[in-house]
Design a protein around this motif. Sequence first.
Motif, PDB file in Angstrom:
ATOM      1  N   VAL A 112       0.858  -1.176   0.000  1.00 30.05           N
ATOM      2  CA  VAL A 112       0.000   0.000   0.000  1.00 30.05           C
ATOM      3  C   VAL A 112       0.897   1.229   0.000  1.00 30.05           C
ATOM      4  CG1 VAL A 112      -1.608   1.350   1.375  1.00 30.05           C
ATOM      5  CG2 VAL A 112      -1.941  -1.095   1.167  1.00 30.05           C
ATOM      6  N   LEU A 114       0.536   5.432   0.302  1.00 28.79           N
ATOM      7  CA  LEU A 114      -0.410   6.495   0.613  1.00 28.79           C
ATOM      8  C   LEU A 114       0.151   7.837   0.154  1.00 28.79           C
ATOM      9  CD1 LEU A 114      -1.146   5.584   4.350  1.00 28.79           C
ATOM     10  CD2 LEU A 114      -2.358   4.778   2.351  1.00 28.79           C
ATOM     11  N   VAL A 115      -0.706   8.623  -0.440  1.00 31.52           N
ATOM     12  CA  VAL A 115      -0.364  10.020  -0.718  1.00 31.52           C
ATOM     13  C   VAL A 115      -1.435  10.842  -0.002  1.00 31.52           C
ATOM     14  CG1 VAL A 115       0.177  11.730  -2.466  1.00 31.52           C
ATOM     15  CG2 VAL A 115       0.524   9.314  -2.956  1.00 31.52           C
ATOM     16  N   ALA A 128       0.087   9.410 -12.354  1.00 24.49           N
ATOM     17  CA  ALA A 128       1.423   8.808 -12.225  1.00 24.49           C
ATOM     18  C   ALA A 128       1.310   7.424 -11.600  1.00 24.49           C
ATOM     19  CB  ALA A 128       2.322   9.710 -11.388  1.00 24.49           C
ATOM     20  N   LEU A 129       0.402   7.287 -10.634  1.00 27.37           N
ATOM     21  CA  LEU A 129       0.266   5.994  -9.960  1.00 27.37           C
ATOM     22  C   LEU A 129      -0.373   4.953 -10.875  1.00 27.37           C
ATOM     23  CD1 LEU A 129      -0.820   7.004  -6.353  1.00 27.37           C
ATOM     24  CD2 LEU A 129       1.444   6.462  -7.216  1.00 27.37           C
ATOM     25  N   ALA A 132       1.662   2.326 -12.723  1.00 28.87           N
ATOM     26  CA  ALA A 132       2.324   1.168 -12.122  1.00 28.87           C
ATOM     27  C   ALA A 132       1.430   0.392 -11.163  1.00 28.87           C
ATOM     28  CB  ALA A 132       3.572   1.624 -11.382  1.00 28.87           C
ATOM     29  N   LEU A 133       0.457   1.055 -10.557  1.00 22.51           N
ATOM     30  CA  LEU A 133      -0.348   0.396  -9.540  1.00 22.51           C
ATOM     31  C   LEU A 133      -1.635  -0.126 -10.164  1.00 22.51           C
ATOM     32  CD1 LEU A 133       1.746   1.879  -7.838  1.00 22.51           C
ATOM     33  CD2 LEU A 133      -0.035   2.493  -6.245  1.00 22.51           C
TER      34      LEU A 133
ATOM     35  N   ARG B 373       8.560  -0.848 -11.560  1.00 20.79           N
ATOM     36  CA  ARG B 373       7.593   0.144 -12.062  1.00 20.79           C
ATOM     37  C   ARG B 373       6.932   0.882 -10.908  1.00 20.79           C
ATOM     38  NH1 ARG B 373       2.920  -1.426 -15.240  1.00 20.79           N
ATOM     39  NH2 ARG B 373       2.900  -3.170 -13.820  1.00 20.79           N
ATOM     40  N   VAL B 374       6.566   0.121  -9.860  1.00 19.18           N
ATOM     41  CA  VAL B 374       5.923   0.738  -8.698  1.00 19.18           C
ATOM     42  C   VAL B 374       6.883   1.751  -8.080  1.00 19.18           C
ATOM     43  CG1 VAL B 374       5.055   0.302  -6.387  1.00 19.18           C
ATOM     44  CG2 VAL B 374       4.484  -1.265  -8.240  1.00 19.18           C
ATOM     45  N   ALA B 377       7.050   4.892 -10.172  1.00 20.11           N
ATOM     46  CA  ALA B 377       5.851   5.721 -10.076  1.00 20.11           C
ATOM     47  C   ALA B 377       5.826   6.464  -8.744  1.00 20.11           C
ATOM     48  CB  ALA B 377       4.601   4.850 -10.224  1.00 20.11           C
ATOM     49  N   LEU B 378       6.161   5.761  -7.668  1.00 17.95           N
ATOM     50  CA  LEU B 378       6.093   6.407  -6.353  1.00 17.95           C
ATOM     51  C   LEU B 378       7.181   7.458  -6.216  1.00 17.95           C
ATOM     52  CD1 LEU B 378       5.262   3.347  -4.095  1.00 17.95           C
ATOM     53  CD2 LEU B 378       3.727   5.040  -5.047  1.00 17.95           C
ATOM     54  N   ARG B 380       8.353   9.128  -8.615  1.00 22.54           N
ATOM     55  CA  ARG B 380       7.878  10.220  -9.469  1.00 22.54           C
ATOM     56  C   ARG B 380       6.978  11.162  -8.669  1.00 22.54           C
ATOM     57  NH1 ARG B 380       6.069  12.308 -14.388  1.00 22.54           N
ATOM     58  NH2 ARG B 380       6.594  14.357 -13.658  1.00 22.54           N
ATOM     59  N   VAL B 381       6.043  10.558  -7.907  1.00 23.14           N
ATOM     60  CA  VAL B 381       5.138  11.373  -7.096  1.00 23.14           C
ATOM     61  C   VAL B 381       5.939  12.111  -6.023  1.00 23.14           C
ATOM     62  CG1 VAL B 381       3.158  11.299  -5.551  1.00 23.14           C
ATOM     63  CG2 VAL B 381       3.192   9.859  -7.565  1.00 23.14           C
ATOM     64  N   MET B 384       7.261  15.167  -7.307  1.00 24.91           N
ATOM     65  CA  MET B 384       6.278  16.237  -7.471  1.00 24.91           C
ATOM     66  C   MET B 384       5.951  16.895  -6.133  1.00 24.91           C
ATOM     67  SD  MET B 384       3.773  14.110  -9.999  1.00 24.91           S
ATOM     68  CE  MET B 384       2.310  15.073  -9.752  1.00 24.91           C
ATOM     69  N   ALA B 389       5.801  12.927   1.081  1.00 22.91           N
ATOM     70  CA  ALA B 389       4.407  12.944   0.634  1.00 22.91           C
ATOM     71  C   ALA B 389       3.899  11.554   0.302  1.00 22.91           C
ATOM     72  CB  ALA B 389       4.250  13.848  -0.582  1.00 22.91           C
ATOM     73  N   VAL B 390       4.794  10.631  -0.006  1.00 18.54           N
ATOM     74  CA  VAL B 390       4.376   9.265  -0.301  1.00 18.54           C
ATOM     75  C   VAL B 390       4.848   8.392   0.850  1.00 18.54           C
ATOM     76  CG1 VAL B 390       4.501   7.354  -1.907  1.00 18.54           C
ATOM     77  CG2 VAL B 390       4.604   9.683  -2.754  1.00 18.54           C
ATOM     78  N   VAL B 391       3.906   7.763   1.514  1.00 22.12           N
ATOM     79  CA  VAL B 391       4.265   6.982   2.694  1.00 22.12           C
ATOM     80  C   VAL B 391       3.690   5.585   2.570  1.00 22.12           C
ATOM     81  CG1 VAL B 391       4.494   8.932   4.255  1.00 22.12           C
ATOM     82  CG2 VAL B 391       2.265   7.924   3.905  1.00 22.12           C
ATOM     83  N   THR B 392       4.306   4.671   3.291  1.00 23.14           N
ATOM     84  CA  THR B 392       3.743   3.334   3.389  1.00 23.14           C
ATOM     85  C   THR B 392       3.407   3.088   4.849  1.00 23.14           C
ATOM     86  OG1 THR B 392       5.989   2.530   3.476  1.00 23.14           O
ATOM     87  CG2 THR B 392       4.856   2.275   1.420  1.00 23.14           C
ATOM     88  N   TRP B 410       8.349   6.671   1.493  1.00 24.15           N
ATOM     89  CA  TRP B 410       8.764   5.664   0.528  1.00 24.15           C
ATOM     90  C   TRP B 410      10.282   5.743   0.334  1.00 24.15           C
ATOM     91  CZ3 TRP B 410       7.204   1.369  -1.489  1.00 24.15           C
ATOM     92  CH2 TRP B 410       7.844   0.871  -2.610  1.00 24.15           C
TER      93      TRP B 410
END
Lengths: 254, 528
Positions: A112, A114-115, A128-129, A132-133, B373-374, B377-378, B380-381, B384, B389-392, B410
């Motif tokens: 998982v 999260l943004v 963007a997600l 890949a997701l 790929r994942v 993408a992450l 990449r975010v 931005m 800003a992107v967390v697991t 991430w």
Amino acid sequence: MTTSAAFLDPEEMPAPERSLSEATRRSAVLQGQVRTASDTVSSHHPTSAGLRQLLGGNGLKRGASYVVDGSMSLALALSAGPSAAGAWCGVVGVPGFGSQSAAGLGIDLDRVALVPQPGHQWLEVVAALVDALDLIVVRPPTPPKDSEVRRFAGRLRQRGASLVVVGPHGWPGCELRLSVSGSRWQGMGTDGHGHLSARTALVSATGRGSAGHPKTMRMWLPDADGRVRPVDSEAFAAELPNGAEARPLLRRVR
Amino acid sequence: MTTTPTADRSSSAAAANTGHRVLVLWLPDWPVRAAVEHHLSTQPDEHDPSAPTAVLDKGSVLACSPAARDLGVRRGMRSREAQSLCPQLLTLVYDGAVDARVFEPVLVAVEEISPGVEAIRPGMCAIAVRGASRYFGGELGMINALRDKLTSLGYPEVELGVADGPFAASQAARWGVVVPAGGSSAFLAELPVEVLDRPDLASLLKRMGLRTLGEFAALPSAQVSARFGTDGALAHRLAGGRDERRLSTRRPPEDVELLVQLDPPLDRVDTIAFAVRARGDEFISRLATLDLVATCVLVRVTGEEGDVVERLWRHPRWFRAVDVVDRVRWQVQGASTAGLHSAVALVQVIPVDVDRIGVHAEGLWGEQAPDERVHRALTRVQSMLGHAAVVTPVRSGGRSPAEHTTLVPWGDAPLPRRDPGLPWPGRLPDPAPPTVLVQPLPVQLLDTDGEVVTIDDRGAMSSPPDRIAYRAGTTVAVESWAGPWLSDERWWDAGSARQVARIQAAVTEHAYLLAYTATQWWIEASYD
């Protein structure tokens, strides 16, 4: 062209036409390959058995968007099937994501991302997600614009991901809109005994993908084992003696 | 030429251990050396190097010089006892920071001879032998080079040893020997169990009649693991010379960095990326010649007016040339919003964390290294919106729903803030609320008379709740409720201690988790 009937055998065709037909044939073969390649990828993401009836017998359609109105539990439950099958889930714009609940509903927290605060760039983040997701749950902070959504929908279809939209803004052109109402909570008494253990709610499905589906059904969201499934009406009645639905069969004694 | 089976076996063992030969450099009595050097730097010409010296930690001897040892001073002795044996004893107070600081120049000197040095502790470091020994013409050549270097620095007492794996090598250094490849288990077998540096285990083993590492290593590993746990199993592997651990190198060599000067300065992302791409391969292959891969790099972008934007980028596996170019591109794209005002004049990529090639084959996440790929993408975010800003979510321990998860950006190592395996009394039973309010909503819970419901220290409610009153003035009736669940959170810390009582309450269409602390009710989460 008067010659086309006479030159049915490719060997007898003049050279330019033969190469043309060869190209057509090749492209047909390629198209066939392309089609078979995309056919091997299932057209739906798997979902848990309890949700299949609601979604019309299949899982979440790849490239489609679903709107869930009024229940985060249902949105998370929709994501649980793909997650259990190994998909990565993205959750965008949901700062209050209850990961304990998500884990309880069957989402693998190891996959998982999260943004929580995507801000005004939220659609770019989702786009963007999507690359890949496989599954993205999004709560748009601002109403999405039709033109943006149309452009995005193409990308979503191309990548084969599914989108679950929660929140008040809705989503133009969604496959199915699931609204939750009439929640009844079980396990709690009027005197403080017990604890919240299960909930039933009416889920109604509308939208272009809803043809042939039961429009409204009562579902466990979740049941006492943490599963989301349709309420078997007879079994449900049996569990509610005398209509005292909030009273558990066993009470904690202290 | 005929080979005996024994020779065959040893040569295959040697082959299996290629690249796992480790040289350990040990400076005996390091705390004394360090303390004396520090002492001399503050009070010069007051110390005779041959005088008996001891370093004290909490009133007992931590280390002593050879002269003091000759007079009977031993490690662990009370300071008074040591001084009675040796009245002229110079005592210095132990300072761990001094210990490490004085060792620093030694590490730098060793790194000049061979990159990729792991500091085991101040006074002892490990070096992978492989590449460097070829350069110096074998392990003995490398030992001589290091000994010459350290003697020139003023450490003639240095001890060096080579063996398979860091543990056997550190023992070899104590004896100053080179253990042949595949001979580590035979070498270790004769050593006493104390060298494992696990006093409890050693004492237990001795009471069981096992006095040497060989005797301990002869036990079946499954039973050792069952009886002594994970650490015991590790000790068992060490004792048997099966030390698989790779050296974790201290830091990258400093001259390996990617430096792209842009003249004239560029302001287009694609042209900058193009300029970096040409050099990215060179950067990665320079690391690769040192047998290293970068797992974390610092990208620093400098504008022509001297404004700098820098960011750490981690990679769950390791950086390839294209990854480096991507990070630079993303950073330049994000830089316009992050405070870069002028055209880019200089791009630097500095390896921050490096590792041996091969160690990271499985990635930080073990078998389940995330799909490339994942990751792209992450990241990449992240480029931005920023790194955080992107967390697991990582499962963590705690009582409130918000505490249940630690959110880890991430790319960072996923470590829970609190141990989820511990019991957390006062935790609510499942199902958990799917929406946890980031900012709990202040409300009041009223009884039938309109009084605020209170809960005392023992969990007794003043009256059953009847309705929830929002700040805006509206109220909703409570249809059913459960609780309270009490938890004394962090009672040991007066600053953050609070007693919290939680109840679950259902109103029309909604169910909430309410928390009560210090006369105020809050909606903490919603079961929606």
